[in-house]
Write an enzyme that holds these catalytic residues in place. Structure first.
Site, PDB file in Angstrom:
ATOM      1  CB  SER A  71      -0.873   0.029   1.254  1.00 11.16           C
ATOM      2  OG  SER A  71      -1.716  -1.090   1.322  1.00 11.16           O
ATOM      3  CG  HIS A 167      -8.412  -6.047  -4.430  1.00 13.86           C
ATOM      4  ND1 HIS A 167      -7.381  -5.293  -4.928  1.00 13.86           N
ATOM      5  CD2 HIS A 167      -7.929  -6.677  -3.335  1.00 13.86           C
ATOM      6  CE1 HIS A 167      -6.316  -5.451  -4.155  1.00 13.86           C
ATOM      7  NE2 HIS A 167      -6.628  -6.283  -3.180  1.00 13.86           N
TER       8      HIS A 167
END
Length: 299
Positions: A71, A167
């Site tokens: 991330s 996602h």
């Protein structure tokens, strides 16, 4: 002439496959298919481990693996040891994390409520905290970390009040009977005008500047080979897509693999600096040092 031990060790290091960890999600398998299967000329071999983003973020903090998909929110904690590669990651527009609930509502409805998130050091959670500071009076209640594929079932089954999803959940949450309470990406784009920085590719600085440039070139070549022949990557994508509908996998790739994947460019770097600078100003992450995002700079 006999090689010195140092030269010999350097050759061995360059011959040894590099340990890389990324998710089994379609965007990552699409991006790395050509390289992982030895089709990128001159690229070093890869020893691939599949892991959820919360796991790879922890690996980066512990200094594990040569290359990792992490991330962007974890960068302030790892950039002393890792360099940000200028390609291979996930940024874009219209692709932000969503807050899902069983019933329609507003940010105010999350006050004191339990929210499931994919990682406390995920970009999704950082964007959520910036949004919640403005939109949830009194703040949310308990934060629960769950693997991203368990979040929607947990919301549906009433185990948590809301879920922050990433996602392919953007395309499938209606299948769980859930409602989108807020779009973190829409909030980010509206308030900053910048693309949404989600996932980064980082590599060990100790590999050296020349090696880091080689890894960036290999990543970019792998991306372009996937674009040139999308069918070549399909078996790898399908194998690891966790029973995902092929049409959803294609949507996933189309959304998360874009011009920023090939090269961050000026707007990509502006988005990353914007996110981490704003988060540091709110006390959510440590401040970045000068030149921390510079590619290939050894410190």
């Amino acid at each position: 002439m006999t090689e010195s031990p140092t030269q010999h060790e350097q050759h061995e290091q360059h011959d040894k496959p590099l340990r890389i960890a990324y998710s089994p999600c379609p965007n990552d398998t699409f991006v790395f298919d050509a390289w992982a299967h030895g089709r990128v000329p001159g690229a070093p071999g890869l020893d691939v481990t599949f892991a959820d983003i919360d796991i790879t973020n922890g690996m980066a903090e512990r200094g594990e693996f040569d290359i990792l998909k992490v991330s962007y929110a974890v960068l302030p904690y790892v950039l002393d040891e890792y360099a940000l590669l200028p390609c291979g990651g996930a940024l874009g527009r219209g692709c932000g994390p969503l807050v899902l609930t069983r019933e329609p509502g507003t940010g105010a409805d999350l006050t004191g409520k339990t929210v499931a998130v994919p990682s406390e050091k995920s970009t999704a959670y950082l964007l959520f905290r910036l949004w919640a500071a403005e939109s949830v009076p009194g703040g949310v209640g308990e934060i629960v970390v769950l693997p991203f594929d368990q979040i929607m079932p947990a919301v549906r089954d009433g185990k948590v009040d809301a879920g922050l999803v990433i996602h392919e959940a953007r395309f499938t949450y209606q299948n769980y009977g859930l409602n989108c309470l807020a779009d973190m990406g829409e909030h980010w784009e509206r308030t900053t005008g910048l693309p949404i920085p989600l996932g980064a590719i980082i590599a060990k600085r100790s590999l050296g500047a020349e090696r880091l440039r080689q890894l960036a070139d290999a990543t970019r070549a792998s991306v372009r080979m996937a674009w040139d022949d999308p069918e070549a990557s399909r078996p790898y994508v399908t194998e690891h897509a966790q029973e995902m509908d092929p049409a959803v996998a294609d949507q996933h790739i189309g959304l998360y693999v874009n011009e920023f994947t090939a090269d961050l460019g000026e707007n990509g770097y502006a988005a990353i600096r914007g996110l981490l600078t704003r988060a540091a100003a709110e006390g959510l992450v440590p401040a970045l040092g000068p030149g921390a995002l510079s590619f290939g700079t050894l410190r």
